[in-house]
Design an enzyme around this catalytic site. Structure first.
Site, PDB file in Angstrom:
ATOM      1  N   SER A  68       0.810  -1.214   0.000  1.00 14.46           N
ATOM      2  CA  SER A  68       0.000   0.000   0.000  1.00 14.46           C
ATOM      3  C   SER A  68       0.848   1.271   0.000  1.00 14.46           C
ATOM      4  O   SER A  68       1.630   1.500  -0.914  1.00 14.46           O
ATOM      5  CB  SER A  68      -0.924  -0.060   1.207  1.00 14.46           C
ATOM      6  OG  SER A  68      -1.733   1.071   1.256  1.00 14.46           O
ATOM      7  N   ASP A 257      -3.841   6.056  -2.647  1.00 14.40           N
ATOM      8  CA  ASP A 257      -2.611   5.458  -2.118  1.00 14.40           C
ATOM      9  C   ASP A 257      -2.109   4.397  -3.103  1.00 14.40           C
ATOM     10  O   ASP A 257      -2.701   4.184  -4.175  1.00 14.40           O
ATOM     11  CB  ASP A 257      -2.817   4.907  -0.704  1.00 14.40           C
ATOM     12  CG  ASP A 257      -3.561   3.588  -0.690  1.00 14.40           C
ATOM     13  OD1 ASP A 257      -4.295   3.312  -1.656  1.00 14.40           O
ATOM     14  OD2 ASP A 257      -3.420   2.828   0.289  1.00 14.40           O
ATOM     15  N   ASP A 259      -2.035   1.144  -3.438  1.00 20.11           N
ATOM     16  CA  ASP A 259      -2.805   0.012  -3.962  1.00 20.11           C
ATOM     17  C   ASP A 259      -4.277   0.376  -4.172  1.00 20.11           C
ATOM     18  O   ASP A 259      -5.124  -0.500  -4.327  1.00 20.11           O
ATOM     19  CB  ASP A 259      -2.652  -1.240  -3.088  1.00 20.11           C
ATOM     20  CG  ASP A 259      -3.158  -1.049  -1.658  1.00 20.11           C
ATOM     21  OD1 ASP A 259      -3.314   0.111  -1.239  1.00 20.11           O
ATOM     22  OD2 ASP A 259      -3.380  -2.061  -0.971  1.00 20.11           O
ATOM     23  N   ALA A 356     -10.121   7.924   8.986  1.00 21.86           N
ATOM     24  CA  ALA A 356      -9.840   9.318   8.657  1.00 21.86           C
ATOM     25  C   ALA A 356      -8.925   9.408   7.440  1.00 21.86           C
ATOM     26  O   ALA A 356      -9.019  10.332   6.631  1.00 21.86           O
ATOM     27  CB  ALA A 356      -9.205  10.000   9.855  1.00 21.86           C
ATOM     28  N   ASN A 357      -8.053   8.387   7.260  1.00 21.36           N
ATOM     29  CA  ASN A 357      -7.095   8.443   6.158  1.00 21.36           C
ATOM     30  C   ASN A 357      -7.704   8.041   4.817  1.00 21.36           C
ATOM     31  O   ASN A 357      -6.992   7.926   3.833  1.00 21.36           O
ATOM     32  CB  ASN A 357      -5.884   7.573   6.483  1.00 21.36           C
ATOM     33  CG  ASN A 357      -6.287   6.133   6.722  1.00 21.36           C
ATOM     34  OD1 ASN A 357      -7.267   5.647   6.158  1.00 21.36           O
ATOM     35  ND2 ASN A 357      -5.546   5.438   7.560  1.00 21.36           N
ATOM     36  N   ARG A 483      -1.224   4.121  20.564  1.00 20.78           N
ATOM     37  CA  ARG A 483      -1.429   2.698  20.229  1.00 20.78           C
ATOM     38  C   ARG A 483      -0.244   2.214  19.403  1.00 20.78           C
ATOM     39  O   ARG A 483       0.391   3.014  18.703  1.00 20.78           O
ATOM     40  CB  ARG A 483      -2.733   2.490  19.459  1.00 20.78           C
ATOM     41  CG  ARG A 483      -2.848   3.334  18.215  1.00 20.78           C
ATOM     42  CD  ARG A 483      -4.087   3.007  17.416  1.00 20.78           C
ATOM     43  NE  ARG A 483      -3.925   1.791  16.634  1.00 20.78           N
ATOM     44  CZ  ARG A 483      -3.329   1.738  15.456  1.00 20.78           C
ATOM     45  NH1 ARG A 483      -2.799   2.817  14.902  1.00 20.78           N
ATOM     46  NH2 ARG A 483      -3.216   0.604  14.815  1.00 20.78           N
ATOM     47  N   SER A 485       1.447   0.746  16.246  1.00 24.65           N
ATOM     48  CA  SER A 485       1.055   0.599  14.840  1.00 24.65           C
ATOM     49  C   SER A 485       1.055  -0.876  14.468  1.00 24.65           C
ATOM     50  O   SER A 485       1.841  -1.664  14.984  1.00 24.65           O
ATOM     51  CB  SER A 485       2.049   1.349  13.953  1.00 24.65           C
ATOM     52  OG  SER A 485       1.982   0.848  12.638  1.00 24.65           O
ATOM     53  N   GLY A 486       0.165  -1.250  13.565  1.00 19.31           N
ATOM     54  CA  GLY A 486       0.171  -2.617  13.058  1.00 19.31           C
ATOM     55  C   GLY A 486       0.887  -2.726  11.732  1.00 19.31           C
ATOM     56  O   GLY A 486       1.001  -3.821  11.177  1.00 19.31           O
TER      57      GLY A 486
HETATM   58  C1  LIG Z   1      -3.305   5.963  11.810  1.00 21.66           C
HETATM   59  C2  LIG Z   1      -3.429   5.281  10.505  1.00 21.66           C
HETATM   60  O1  LIG Z   1      -3.634   5.966   9.507  1.00 21.66           O
HETATM   61  N1  LIG Z   1      -3.277   3.942  10.495  1.00 21.66           N
HETATM   62  C3  LIG Z   1      -3.355   3.152   9.267  1.00 21.66           C
HETATM   63  C4  LIG Z   1      -2.235   2.126   9.218  1.00 21.66           C
HETATM   64  O2  LIG Z   1      -2.372   1.276  10.347  1.00 21.66           O
HETATM   65  P1  LIG Z   1      -1.423   1.325  11.651  1.00 21.66           P
HETATM   66  O3  LIG Z   1      -1.827   0.101  12.431  1.00 21.66           O
HETATM   67  O4  LIG Z   1      -1.759   2.607  12.333  1.00 21.66           O
HETATM   68  O5  LIG Z   1      -0.010   1.343  11.147  1.00 21.66           O
HETATM   69  O6  LIG Z   1      -2.352   1.348   8.037  1.00 21.66           O
HETATM   70  C5  LIG Z   1      -3.564   0.577   7.974  1.00 21.66           C
HETATM   71  C6  LIG Z   1      -3.522  -0.280   6.727  1.00 21.66           C
HETATM   72  O7  LIG Z   1      -3.432   0.456   5.565  1.00 21.66           O
HETATM   73  C7  LIG Z   1      -4.775   1.509   7.991  1.00 21.66           C
HETATM   74  O8  LIG Z   1      -5.945   0.747   8.014  1.00 21.66           O
HETATM   75  C8  LIG Z   1      -4.688   2.412   9.224  1.00 21.66           C
HETATM   76  O9  LIG Z   1      -5.725   3.350   9.195  1.00 21.66           O
HETATM   77 MG   LIG Z   2      -3.689   0.884   0.843  1.00 25.71          MG
END
Ligand SMILES: CC(=O)N[C@H]1[C@@H](OP(=O)(O)O)O[C@H](CO)[C@@H](O)[C@@H]1O
Ligand SMILES: [Mg+2]
Length: 524
Positions: A68, A257, A259, A356-357, A483, A485-486
Site C-alpha cells: 500500500s 494510495d 494500492d 480518517a485516512n 497505540r 502501529s500494526g
Molecule cells: C493511523 C493510521 O492511519 N493507520 C493506518 C495504518 O495502520 P497502523 O496500524 O496505524 O499502522 O495502516 C492501515 C492499513 O493500511 C490503515 O488501516 C490504518 O488506518
Molecule cells: Mg492501501
C-alpha cells in the site's frame, strides 16, 4: 496428512527458508516488511490461503501482494476471505506461527496440527486462490513464491489476476463466490454504469446543482490506481472531466494510495510564496456520503436513526463525529484497521465506514436491497420515491461491497458533488476540523503497549494511561490516545485540542511520556 502431501510440503518449503532474526506478525493489514525478506512468508501464506479454501468447501480465496502506502522497497501480503472481506481473525495466530516456523519440519508439523484441529480435508479436494499484485517491482517474484505455496497443497490451483488494485481483487473474490461475473471488465462496467445512473438521476435545477463543478485532478501516488483510473476515465469521458497525474497537482484534486484502497481530496491555495493544502479527509467523505444517504432515505420516509450505522475509529476528528451525531446518525467506534470497521458496518441495513485516512465504503444488507428493489419496481410508490430507491441501488452497485475502494469512492464523491452542485469548498464547510497532531515514537518493543476500548485507553504498561489522562485534562476539548502501529515499527500518538499549538503541545508531551515508559527516541 498423507505421505505424498507431507513430502511435497517438505521439499517445496526447503526452497524458501525464513529470514533469520526477524519476527513477523500479521498486523493491521497482513504482513509487511522489506520485500527482500518476504519470499518465505509469501510462500507460506500461499499454503494458508489454499488451506482456507479447503476449509470453506473450495470457495475462492484472495491473496494480494502489496505494501500500500509504504515505501517502494517494502512489500506485503494480505488474504481475502470468501466474502471478499479480510481473513477471519481466528486464523491470524496460525498465519503468525507458520510465518515464523524456523524450518520445513516445524512448518509441516504446524500445518498438520492445524488441519487436524480445523478438520481441513487434505485428501486432494479442490481449492482455488486468486492472486493479485500492485506495481511494485518486487511483486512479480513474490507472486511466484505465493504460487509455489498454493500449488504445494495437493488439489489447489492459483489463478493469477496480474496487476490489480487491492479492492479489485477483493471484489473479484466476492463476485466469483457469489457466482457473478468477476473479470476486471465486469468490475469497470459495474462502476461506470452505476455512476452514470446516479448522474442521470440528478433532478434538473434542484438546489444549486446547475453549476458545473469543473474538472477533477487525481494524484495516483505512482501506484496501481493510475492505470486503472485511466480505463474508467475512457468510459466516463462524457460525464466526468478527469485528469490523471502522479504529482504536483493544483485545483480540485484527489489522491489515491499505492494500492488504490484509500483516497482523500484536497485543494491547494497559494498565499504569496506559500502553498497551503486544504485536506478533505475520510471523515468528510463519510459525512458527504451520510448526508446524501440521509436525503434519499427521507424521500423514502425512512428515519436515518434506524438501520443506518456509521463506523469510525479513534482517529476520526471529533468535529466529524459531532456532525454525524447531529445528523441523527448512530456512530460506533472500532479499533484501527478495515477488518474491524467492515465487520461492524455489516451489522446494519446501511453501514457506512471510513478511517480518517480515506479507507472506507458503504455496505447494504441483502434485505434492504430487496426492499429498495420493491420500491423501484412499484409504480404506486411515485416517481420521487422510485428515483431515491434507484439512487441508493446505484450507490450499492458502485461502492465495493468487499472492501474500501478508492476508484468507486471517488466516483461516488463526484456523483454527489454533481447532484448537490457543490464545489469542494462548499463540501469542506460541512464542519470545521478540530486541530490535531499525530506523532510516531520509535520504541524498543511496541508490543509492550496494550490498549482497550477501541484503542482509546492504555492497559499496559501500568500507569501510562493515568499520565496521558492527566496531561490531556489540561487542555480544553483535549483528546489524546496512543497505540502500537500494526504496519510500522512505531507507537502512534494522536492528540486533538482547541488550537493547533495546544494539539502540538499535547502530542509532544504525551510522546515524551511514552518515551519515559518505554525507553526510546521519537520521530515526527
Ligand atoms: C493511523 C493510521 O492511519 N493507520 C493506518 C495504518 O495502520 P497502523 O496500524 O496505524 O499502522 O495502516 C492501515 C492499513 O493500511 C490503515 O488501516 C490504518 O488506518
Ligand atoms: Mg492501501
Amino acid at each position: 496428512m498423507n505421505e505424498e502431501q507431507r513430502s511435497i510440503l517438505l521439499q517445496s518449503s526447503s526452497r524458501f527458508p525464513p529470514p533469520k532474526g526477524t519476527k513477523l506478525s500479521y498486523g493491521t493489514a497482513g504482513f509487511r516488511a522489506d520485500a527482500s525478506i518476504l519470499q518465505s512468508t509469501v510462500f507460506r501464506i500461499g499454503i494458508l490461503a489454499a488451506l482456507r479454501s479447503l476449509k470453506t468447501g473450495g470457495a475462492v480465496i484472495g491473496l494480494m501482494i502489496t505494501a500500500s502506502h509504504n515505501k517502494v522497497s517494502d512489500n506485503g501480503i494480505k488474504v481475502a476471505d470468501p466474502s471478499g472481506g479480510m481473513l477471519t481473525q481466528d486464523w491470524e495466530p496460525f498465519a503468525d506461527s507458520i510465518a515464523n516456523a524456523p524450518d520445513p519440519e516445524s512448518l509441516v508439523k504446524l500445518i498438520t496440527e492445524f488441519a487436524k484441529k480445523e478438520n481441513i480435508p487434505l485428501d486432494g479436494a479442490k481449492a482455488a486462490v486468486l492472486l493479485g499484485r500492485d506495481t511494485r517491482p518486487s511483486g512479480e517474484s513474490l507472486v511466484e513464491a505465493a504460487n509455489k505455496g498454493i500449488c504445494s497443497v495437493v488439489g489447489a490451483v492459483a489463478i493469477d489476476m496480474g496487476i490489480v488494485t487491492t479492492p479489485e481483487l477483493h471484489w473479484m473474490v466476492r463476485a466469483r463466490n457469489k457466482g457473478l461475473k468477476a473479470t476486471e471488465l465486469h468490475y469497470f462496467d459495474q462502476l461506470s454504469t452505476s455512476f452514470r445512473c446516479l448522474i442521470d438521476l440528478i433532478p434538473e435545477k434542484s438546489g444549486d446543482n446547475h453549476h458545473p463543478i469543473g474538472k477533477l485532478v487525481v494524484d495516483c501516488s505512482n501506484g496501481v490506481g493510475g492505470e486503472k483510473l485511466q480505463v474508467l476515465k475512457e468510459k466516463l469521458n462524457a460525464f466526468l472531466h478527469l485528469e490523471i497525474r502522479n504529482s504536483d497537482v493544483g485545483i480540485r484534486c484527489a489522491s489515491l494510495d499505492g494500492d488504490a484502497d484509500r483516497f482523500v481530496y484536497f485543494t491547494l491555495t497559494s498565499n504569496g510564496d506559500n502553498n497551503k493544502i486544504n485536506l478533505v479527509d475520510g471523515d468528510k467523505i463519510l459525512s458527504l456520503f451520510a448526508l446524501f444517504i440521509k436525503q434519499q432515505l427521507s424521500i423514502l420516509n425512512q428515519d436515518v436513526g434506524v438501520g443506518v450505522g456509521v463506523v469510525q475509529t479513534a482517529y476520526a476528528n471529533g468535529a466529524s463525529t459531532k456532525y454525524l451525531n447531529d445528523l441523527g446518525l448512530k456512530v460506533v467506534f472500532t479499533p484501527t484497521g478495515v477488518k474491524y470497521l467492515h465487520g461492524k458496518a455489516e451489522e446494519y441495513d446501511i453501514g457506512i465506514y471510513f478511517e480518517a485516512n480515506g479507507h472506507g465504503t458503504v455496505l447494504f444488507s441483502d434485505h434492504f436491497l430487496s426492499w429498495l428493489d420493491g420500491i423501484k419496481n412499484e409504480p404506486c410508490s411515485g416517481l420521487e420515491k422510485q428515483n431515491a430507491a434507484k439512487r441508493l441501488l446505484a450507490v450499492a452497485n458502485l461502492m465495493n461491497q468487499a472492501v474500501g475502494d478508492a476508484l468507486s469512492g471517488l466516483l461516488l464523491v463526484e456523483a454527489i458533488l454533481q447532484h448537490m452542485g457543490w464545489s469542494l469548498d462548499k463540501w469542506n464547510q460541512l464542519y470545521h476540523d478540530l486541530p490535531s497532531r499525530q506523532l510516531k515514537v520509535k520504541v524498543a518493543d511496541r508490543s509492550a503497549v496494550v490498549t482497550t476500548n477501541a484503542e482509546t485507553s492504555v492497559e499496559k504498561p501500568p500507569g501510562l494511561q493515568e499520565a496521558i489522562t492527566a496531561l490531556t485534562s489540561k487542555y480544553p476539548q483535549g483528546r489524546c490516545f496512543v497505540r502500537p502501529s500494526g504496519t510500522e515499527d512505531v507507537v502512534r500518538v494522536y492528540a486533538e485540542a482547541k488550537t493547533q499549538e495546544e494539539a502540538d503541545e499535547l502530542a509532544d508531551s504525551v510522546a515524551k511520556i511514552v518515551q519515559q515508559f518505554l525507553g526510546s527516541h521519537f520521530i515526527a
